[in-house]
Write a protein that holds these residues in place. Structure first.
Motif, PDB file in Angstrom:
ATOM      1  N   VAL A   1       0.907  -0.957   0.268  1.00 30.31           N
ATOM      2  CA  VAL A   1      -0.094   0.166   0.113  1.00 30.31           C
ATOM      3  C   VAL A   1       0.783   1.093  -0.416  1.00 30.31           C
ATOM      4  O   VAL A   1       2.306   1.075   0.365  1.00 30.31           O
ATOM      5  CB  VAL A   1      -0.710   0.254   1.112  1.00 30.31           C
ATOM      6  N   GLY A   2       0.559   2.717  -0.513  1.00 30.97           N
ATOM      7  CA  GLY A   2       1.209   3.321  -0.135  1.00 30.97           C
ATOM      8  C   GLY A   2       0.171   3.779   1.170  1.00 30.97           C
ATOM      9  O   GLY A   2      -1.084   3.407   1.816  1.00 30.97           O
ATOM     10  N   LEU A   3       1.723   4.148   2.056  1.00 31.00           N
ATOM     11  CA  LEU A   3       1.344   5.498   3.419  1.00 31.00           C
ATOM     12  C   LEU A   3       1.949   7.230   2.758  1.00 31.00           C
ATOM     13  O   LEU A   3       3.001   7.247   2.608  1.00 31.00           O
ATOM     14  CB  LEU A   3       2.122   4.260   4.401  1.00 31.00           C
ATOM     15  N   LEU A   4       0.813   7.756   3.999  1.00 36.17           N
ATOM     16  CA  LEU A   4       1.004   9.231   3.612  1.00 36.17           C
ATOM     17  C   LEU A   4       1.375   9.461   5.135  1.00 36.17           C
ATOM     18  O   LEU A   4       0.589   9.076   5.778  1.00 36.17           O
ATOM     19  CB  LEU A   4      -0.104  10.282   3.478  1.00 36.17           C
ATOM     20  N   ALA A   5       2.454  10.058   5.657  1.00 33.04           N
ATOM     21  CA  ALA A   5       2.866  10.261   7.468  1.00 33.04           C
ATOM     22  C   ALA A   5       1.274  11.589   7.639  1.00 33.04           C
ATOM     23  O   ALA A   5       1.706  12.301   6.625  1.00 33.04           O
ATOM     24  CB  ALA A   5       3.984  10.040   7.384  1.00 33.04           C
ATOM     25  N   LYS A   6       1.684  11.432   8.683  1.00 36.14           N
ATOM     26  CA  LYS A   6       0.345  12.564   8.939  1.00 36.14           C
ATOM     27  C   LYS A   6       2.018  13.908   9.710  1.00 36.14           C
ATOM     28  O   LYS A   6       1.149  15.042  10.422  1.00 36.14           O
ATOM     29  CB  LYS A   6      -0.280  12.689  10.418  1.00 36.14           C
ATOM     30  N   GLY A   7       2.963  13.478  10.029  1.00 34.64           N
ATOM     31  CA  GLY A   7       3.555  14.230  10.769  1.00 34.64           C
ATOM     32  C   GLY A   7       4.497  14.743   9.764  1.00 34.64           C
ATOM     33  O   GLY A   7       4.618  14.780   8.449  1.00 34.64           O
ATOM     34  N   LYS A   8       5.845  15.924   9.858  1.00 36.42           N
ATOM     35  CA  LYS A   8       6.881  15.618   9.332  1.00 36.42           C
ATOM     36  C   LYS A   8       8.107  15.005   9.174  1.00 36.42           C
ATOM     37  O   LYS A   8       8.423  15.093   8.214  1.00 36.42           O
ATOM     38  CB  LYS A   8       7.039  17.850   9.805  1.00 36.42           C
ATOM     39  N   ALA A   9       8.094  13.773   9.840  1.00 37.98           N
ATOM     40  CA  ALA A   9       9.529  13.149  10.103  1.00 37.98           C
ATOM     41  C   ALA A   9       9.593  12.598   8.799  1.00 37.98           C
ATOM     42  O   ALA A   9       8.099  11.485   9.224  1.00 37.98           O
ATOM     43  CB  ALA A   9      10.010  12.216  11.549  1.00 37.98           C
ATOM     44  N   PRO A  10      10.339  11.891   7.911  1.00 38.08           N
ATOM     45  CA  PRO A  10       9.880  10.860   6.723  1.00 38.08           C
ATOM     46  C   PRO A  10       9.904   9.801   7.697  1.00 38.08           C
ATOM     47  O   PRO A  10      11.054   9.533   8.505  1.00 38.08           O
ATOM     48  CB  PRO A  10      10.985  10.986   6.273  1.00 38.08           C
ATOM     49  N   ILE A  11       9.895   8.745   7.391  1.00 43.34           N
ATOM     50  CA  ILE A  11       9.494   6.936   7.420  1.00 43.34           C
ATOM     51  C   ILE A  11      10.379   6.472   7.144  1.00 43.34           C
ATOM     52  O   ILE A  11       9.830   6.364   5.646  1.00 43.34           O
ATOM     53  CB  ILE A  11       8.153   7.008   7.588  1.00 43.34           C
ATOM     54  N   ARG A  12      11.741   6.479   7.316  1.00 45.62           N
ATOM     55  CA  ARG A  12      11.414   5.308   6.522  1.00 45.62           C
ATOM     56  C   ARG A  12      12.343   3.842   6.315  1.00 45.62           C
ATOM     57  O   ARG A  12      11.613   2.887   7.122  1.00 45.62           O
ATOM     58  CB  ARG A  12      13.121   5.133   7.452  1.00 45.62           C
ATOM     59  N   GLU A  13      11.932   2.922   4.770  1.00 49.13           N
ATOM     60  CA  GLU A  13      12.613   1.587   4.659  1.00 49.13           C
ATOM     61  C   GLU A  13      13.043   0.997   6.556  1.00 49.13           C
ATOM     62  O   GLU A  13      13.756   0.956   7.025  1.00 49.13           O
ATOM     63  CB  GLU A  13      13.202   1.566   4.276  1.00 49.13           C
ATOM     64  N   GLY A  14      11.695  -0.149   6.940  1.00 51.80           N
ATOM     65  CA  GLY A  14      12.134  -1.523   7.621  1.00 51.80           C
ATOM     66  C   GLY A  14      11.570  -0.571   8.908  1.00 51.80           C
ATOM     67  O   GLY A  14      11.304  -1.189  10.238  1.00 51.80           O
ATOM     68  N   ALA A  15      10.902   0.448   8.901  1.00 53.18           N
ATOM     69  CA  ALA A  15       9.929   0.767  10.465  1.00 53.18           C
ATOM     70  C   ALA A  15       9.113   0.170  10.503  1.00 53.18           C
ATOM     71  O   ALA A  15       8.066   0.199   9.422  1.00 53.18           O
ATOM     72  CB  ALA A  15       9.793   1.967  10.077  1.00 53.18           C
ATOM     73  N   GLU A  16       8.487  -0.503  11.426  1.00 56.92           N
ATOM     74  CA  GLU A  16       7.396  -1.642  11.633  1.00 56.92           C
ATOM     75  C   GLU A  16       6.640  -0.745  11.698  1.00 56.92           C
ATOM     76  O   GLU A  16       6.315   0.478  11.666  1.00 56.92           O
ATOM     77  CB  GLU A  16       7.694  -1.971  13.205  1.00 56.92           C
ATOM     78  N   LEU A  17       5.413  -0.977  11.165  1.00 57.06           N
ATOM     79  CA  LEU A  17       3.752  -1.351  11.041  1.00 57.06           C
ATOM     80  C   LEU A  17       2.858  -1.495  11.864  1.00 57.06           C
ATOM     81  O   LEU A  17       3.177  -2.618  12.433  1.00 57.06           O
ATOM     82  CB  LEU A  17       3.337  -0.851   9.655  1.00 57.06           C
ATOM     83  N   VAL A  18       2.424  -0.656  12.983  1.00 58.32           N
ATOM     84  CA  VAL A  18       1.675  -1.798  14.090  1.00 58.32           C
ATOM     85  C   VAL A  18       0.181  -0.785  14.316  1.00 58.32           C
ATOM     86  O   VAL A  18       0.068   0.316  13.589  1.00 58.32           O
ATOM     87  CB  VAL A  18       2.529  -1.441  15.480  1.00 58.32           C
ATOM     88  N   ASN A  19      -0.604  -1.528  14.714  1.00 54.74           N
ATOM     89  CA  ASN A  19      -2.371  -0.826  14.770  1.00 54.74           C
ATOM     90  C   ASN A  19      -2.291   0.056  16.004  1.00 54.74           C
ATOM     91  O   ASN A  19      -1.166   0.066  16.870  1.00 54.74           O
ATOM     92  CB  ASN A  19      -3.745  -1.661  15.049  1.00 54.74           C
ATOM     93  N   ALA A  20      -3.396   0.308  16.314  1.00 52.59           N
ATOM     94  CA  ALA A  20      -4.119   1.073  17.459  1.00 52.59           C
ATOM     95  C   ALA A  20      -3.186   1.050  19.181  1.00 52.59           C
ATOM     96  O   ALA A  20      -3.041   1.460  20.004  1.00 52.59           O
ATOM     97  CB  ALA A  20      -4.768   2.216  17.730  1.00 52.59           C
ATOM     98  N   ASP A  21      -3.401  -0.484  19.154  1.00 52.24           N
ATOM     99  CA  ASP A  21      -2.894  -1.173  20.072  1.00 52.24           C
ATOM    100  C   ASP A  21      -0.977  -1.272  20.297  1.00 52.24           C
ATOM    101  O   ASP A  21      -0.857  -2.661  20.942  1.00 52.24           O
ATOM    102  CB  ASP A  21      -3.579  -2.669  19.994  1.00 52.24           C
ATOM    103  N   GLY A  22      -0.777  -1.272  18.924  1.00 49.57           N
ATOM    104  CA  GLY A  22       0.468  -1.246  19.143  1.00 49.57           C
ATOM    105  C   GLY A  22       1.519  -2.898  18.964  1.00 49.57           C
ATOM    106  O   GLY A  22       2.331  -3.568  17.963  1.00 49.57           O
ATOM    107  N   VAL A  23      -0.064  -3.287  17.892  1.00 45.60           N
ATOM    108  CA  VAL A  23       0.278  -5.368  16.974  1.00 45.60           C
ATOM    109  C   VAL A  23       1.213  -4.814  15.934  1.00 45.60           C
ATOM    110  O   VAL A  23       0.333  -4.362  14.792  1.00 45.60           O
ATOM    111  CB  VAL A  23      -0.953  -5.913  17.413  1.00 45.60           C
ATOM    112  N   LYS A  24       2.093  -5.378  15.794  1.00 49.33           N
ATOM    113  CA  LYS A  24       2.743  -5.422  14.639  1.00 49.33           C
ATOM    114  C   LYS A  24       1.557  -5.711  13.756  1.00 49.33           C
ATOM    115  O   LYS A  24       1.000  -7.007  13.123  1.00 49.33           O
ATOM    116  CB  LYS A  24       4.071  -5.933  14.245  1.00 49.33           C
ATOM    117  N   ILE A  25       1.769  -4.913  11.828  1.00 48.05           N
ATOM    118  CA  ILE A  25       0.731  -5.388  11.538  1.00 48.05           C
ATOM    119  C   ILE A  25       1.410  -5.600   9.671  1.00 48.05           C
ATOM    120  O   ILE A  25       0.855  -5.575   8.893  1.00 48.05           O
ATOM    121  CB  ILE A  25      -0.654  -4.116  10.791  1.00 48.05           C
ATOM    122  N   GLY A  26       2.855  -5.025   9.519  1.00 45.05           N
ATOM    123  CA  GLY A  26       3.305  -5.134   8.214  1.00 45.05           C
ATOM    124  C   GLY A  26       4.745  -4.119   8.291  1.00 45.05           C
ATOM    125  O   GLY A  26       6.050  -3.931   9.892  1.00 45.05           O
ATOM    126  N   GLU A  27       5.277  -3.496   7.259  1.00 46.24           N
ATOM    127  CA  GLU A  27       6.701  -3.228   7.104  1.00 46.24           C
ATOM    128  C   GLU A  27       6.734  -2.514   6.675  1.00 46.24           C
ATOM    129  O   GLU A  27       6.532  -2.132   5.255  1.00 46.24           O
ATOM    130  CB  GLU A  27       7.355  -4.052   7.485  1.00 46.24           C
TER     131      GLU A  27
END
Length: 371
Positions: free
Chosen positions: A289-315
């Protein structure tokens, strides 16, 4: 460390202040004095010249060349019209993507461009599987450059008016200032432009001619990466791997209709059974998927993606600031239940959850010239 390869433009890069870095076994310019952000914006506004000579260039000849190549990819090669180019992927027996590539039909031969990091593997794969009667020639004596941006046609047609008649994915043998080139109207930035294969001995001379045009600046790997990411284009080895199928990679469009389970020439490529099962039964658990950050800091390759409960859902597989869109952009894989547009997910950056939104990619309007 083994010595890095140099492209025919190495001396010109150094002369013009290119910052040279190792990339896929080559000494390549990551940026020029203009800087990555300005190079990116110059390409979006005017025209950028990229050295992509590290890519592999191959000619396939023989009566059965198209049919033989079609057995290795899920796209229609047999009916590819002469003078046209098509995107393809090599798949393995598990349906994973071995590489993505471009295939052109020049009538009496096919011209194939493969990724730099995969070219030895791809050439060996083709040699082992194309069968008798197909001759493979590696074009070690040619460079490859890309001229990209809304003013690319204006700049190139001043030197070679014939390129003006081409539309997106057209390919021709054209003489540019007396030099026999392979020219396609295509590229990796989301902009109009051309990719030009040039005899190595003439490459520097022609590129100096291109750079004399007021619209054109040399552009390095840094801006090439941010341009392709804004345009939602995958980087092999990052967004696509041997463990990723075309369906998981959101590349169902790269499987021609007549190669799908109910097509007239269905299957016949490695991993077809698994890929067809994924199409028919949605039998997969993650999606690019494509992802847009809500903040100003770039999100780099390798960052874990989690849901609101902090459970890993992707990368995250690619991430950068998007100079054109003005916000950080990324691509990555999420569990299928989170792949719906506008779903909020979070990237873990130094222990903090940074909010992101699942978005359409490309993040910019692609401006390919279709006539």
């Amino acid at each position: 460390m083994s010595e890095l390869n140099k492209t025919p433009l190495y001396d010109l890069h150094v002369e013009l202040g290119g910052k040279m870095v190792p990339f896929a076994g080559y000494d390549m310019p990551v940026q020029y004095p203009l800087g990555v952000k300005k190079e990116h914006l110059h390409t979006r506004d005017h025209a950028g010249l990229f050295d992509v000579s590290h890519m592999g260039q191959v000619i396939l000849t023989g009566e059965n060349a198209a049919a033989a190549l079609e057995k290795l990819v899920p796209v229609d090669i047999i009916d590819l019209p002469a003078g046209k180019q098509r995107y393809a992927v090599f798949t393995n027996e598990n349906g994973g993507i071995m590489d993505d590539l471009m295939v052109t039909n020049y009538g009496d031969h096919l011209y194939v461009v493969v990724n730099a990091a995969c070219k030895e593997q791809d050439i060996a794969h083709m040699r082992a599987n194309l069968g008798e009667g197909v001759e493979l020639e590696v074009l070690d004596d040619r460079a490859l450059v890309a001229l990209q941006g809304p003013e690319a046609a204006q700049a190139l047609s001043r030197i070679c008016p014939a390129v003006n008649d081409m539309v997106f994915m057209d390919s021709r043998h054209i003489a540019i200032d007396g030099v026999d080139c392979f020219v396609s109207r295509s590229g990796y930035t989301g902009e109009d432009g051309y990719e030009i294969s040039i005899p190595a001995s003439e490459t520097e001379r022609l590129c100096r001619l291109f750079l004399e045009q007021p619209e054109v600046e040399f552009i390095g790997l840094g801006a090439r990466d941010s341009l392709r990411l804004e345009s939602g284009l995958c980087l092999y080895g990052h967004d696509l791997t041997q463990e990723t199928t075309p369906i998981e990679g959101s590349l169902i469009w790269a499987i021609s209709k007549n190669r799908r389970a109910d097509g007239e020439r269905a299957g016949g490529f490695p991993g077809a059974e698994k890929i067809f099962d994924q199409i028919a039964n949605k039998n997969y658990t993650r999606k690019r998927v494509g992802l847009l950050a809500k903040g100003k800091a770039p999100i780099r390759e390798g960052a874990e993606l989690v849901n609101a409960d902090g459970v890993k859902i992707g990368e995250v597989t690619s991430g950068s600031f998007g100079p054109t869109v003005g916000v950080p952009v990324a691509m990555g894989y999420v569990a299928t239940e989170y792949a719906t547009l506008e779903t909020e997910v979070y990237a873990l950056v130094r222990g903090k959850q940074m909010p992101m939104v699942v978005s359409k990619a490309p993040f910019i309007e692609q401006r390919y010239y279709r006539g």
